[in-house]
Design an enzyme around this catalytic site. Structure first.
Site, PDB file in Angstrom:
ATOM      1  N   LYS A   1      15.619  -4.762  -5.148  1.00 54.09           N
ATOM      2  CA  LYS A   1      14.442  -5.209  -4.589  1.00 54.09           C
ATOM      3  C   LYS A   1      14.579  -5.642  -3.128  1.00 54.09           C
ATOM      4  O   LYS A   1      15.431  -6.240  -2.965  1.00 54.09           O
ATOM      5  CB  LYS A   1      13.897  -6.514  -5.545  1.00 54.09           C
ATOM      6  CG  LYS A   1      12.752  -6.808  -5.135  1.00 54.09           C
ATOM      7  CD  LYS A   1      12.199  -8.071  -5.915  1.00 54.09           C
ATOM      8  CE  LYS A   1      11.040  -8.756  -5.641  1.00 54.09           C
ATOM      9  NZ  LYS A   1      10.795 -10.018  -6.325  1.00 54.09           N
TER      10      LYS A   1
ATOM     11  N   ASN B   1      11.738  -8.999   1.092  1.00 54.83           N
ATOM     12  CA  ASN B   1      10.536  -9.692   1.225  1.00 54.83           C
ATOM     13  C   ASN B   1       9.435  -9.146   0.405  1.00 54.83           C
ATOM     14  O   ASN B   1       8.214  -9.562   0.640  1.00 54.83           O
ATOM     15  CB  ASN B   1      10.110  -9.549   2.874  1.00 54.83           C
ATOM     16  CG  ASN B   1       9.776  -8.031   3.076  1.00 54.83           C
ATOM     17  OD1 ASN B   1      10.046  -7.169   2.330  1.00 54.83           O
ATOM     18  ND2 ASN B   1       9.056  -7.886   4.341  1.00 54.83           N
ATOM     19  N   CYS B   2       9.683  -8.481  -0.508  1.00 58.06           N
ATOM     20  CA  CYS B   2       8.855  -8.041  -1.601  1.00 58.06           C
ATOM     21  C   CYS B   2       8.519  -9.367  -2.553  1.00 58.06           C
ATOM     22  O   CYS B   2       9.434  -9.710  -3.149  1.00 58.06           O
ATOM     23  CB  CYS B   2       9.269  -6.826  -2.312  1.00 58.06           C
ATOM     24  SG  CYS B   2       8.887  -5.200  -1.065  1.00 58.06           S
ATOM     25  N   LEU B   3       7.234  -9.264  -2.963  1.00 60.37           N
ATOM     26  CA  LEU B   3       7.046 -10.338  -4.015  1.00 60.37           C
ATOM     27  C   LEU B   3       7.177  -9.852  -5.569  1.00 60.37           C
ATOM     28  O   LEU B   3       7.280  -8.597  -5.754  1.00 60.37           O
ATOM     29  CB  LEU B   3       5.822 -10.921  -4.188  1.00 60.37           C
ATOM     30  CG  LEU B   3       5.198 -11.408  -2.767  1.00 60.37           C
ATOM     31  CD1 LEU B   3       3.546 -11.914  -2.861  1.00 60.37           C
ATOM     32  CD2 LEU B   3       6.061 -12.754  -2.507  1.00 60.37           C
TER      33      LEU B   3
END
Length: 110
Positions: A105, A108-110
């Site tokens: 992932k 900085n992705c939620l």
């Protein structure tokens, strides 16, 4: 949460990302895409292959801005937009595309 492929269990984390990058294959990508409600087309594969090459070169999963910039460099300006990516990978293109590409992932992705 494991993913099952032809009687083989592929280990994934709670968000569906592969725990072992070496488990990835085009068949695994198809399975991961199906879990996201996506049927992979040549346009999807173009982005997935770009992502896998980026990861091989830099050992990091790109966030959205970096991904768009890389697409512009590799595939041209007509494909280098968040709108284009949202059509292929709805909701969170960088995150979903990285998941299907078998990559970690983006940080900085939620």
């Amino acid at each position: 949460m494991p993913t099952f492929l032809e009687s083989k269990t592929i280990a994934t984390d709670d968000n569906g990302f592969l725990l072992h990058l070496d488990d990835w294959s085009p068949e695994v990508a198809d399975q991961l895409a199906q879990q996201e409600g996506i049927t992979l087309t040549p346009a999807h594969w173009e982005i997935l292959n770009l992502l896998r090459q980026f990861y091989q070169d830099f050992t990091i999963s790109p966030a959205m801005r970096v991904l768009v910039k890389q697409i512009k460099l590799q595939l041209g300006t007509d494909k280098a937009s968040s709108i284009y990516l949202l059509q292929l990978f709805p909701e969170s293109p960088a995150k979903i595309a990285c998941k299907i590409a078998g990559l970690p992932k983006p940080t900085n992705c939620l």
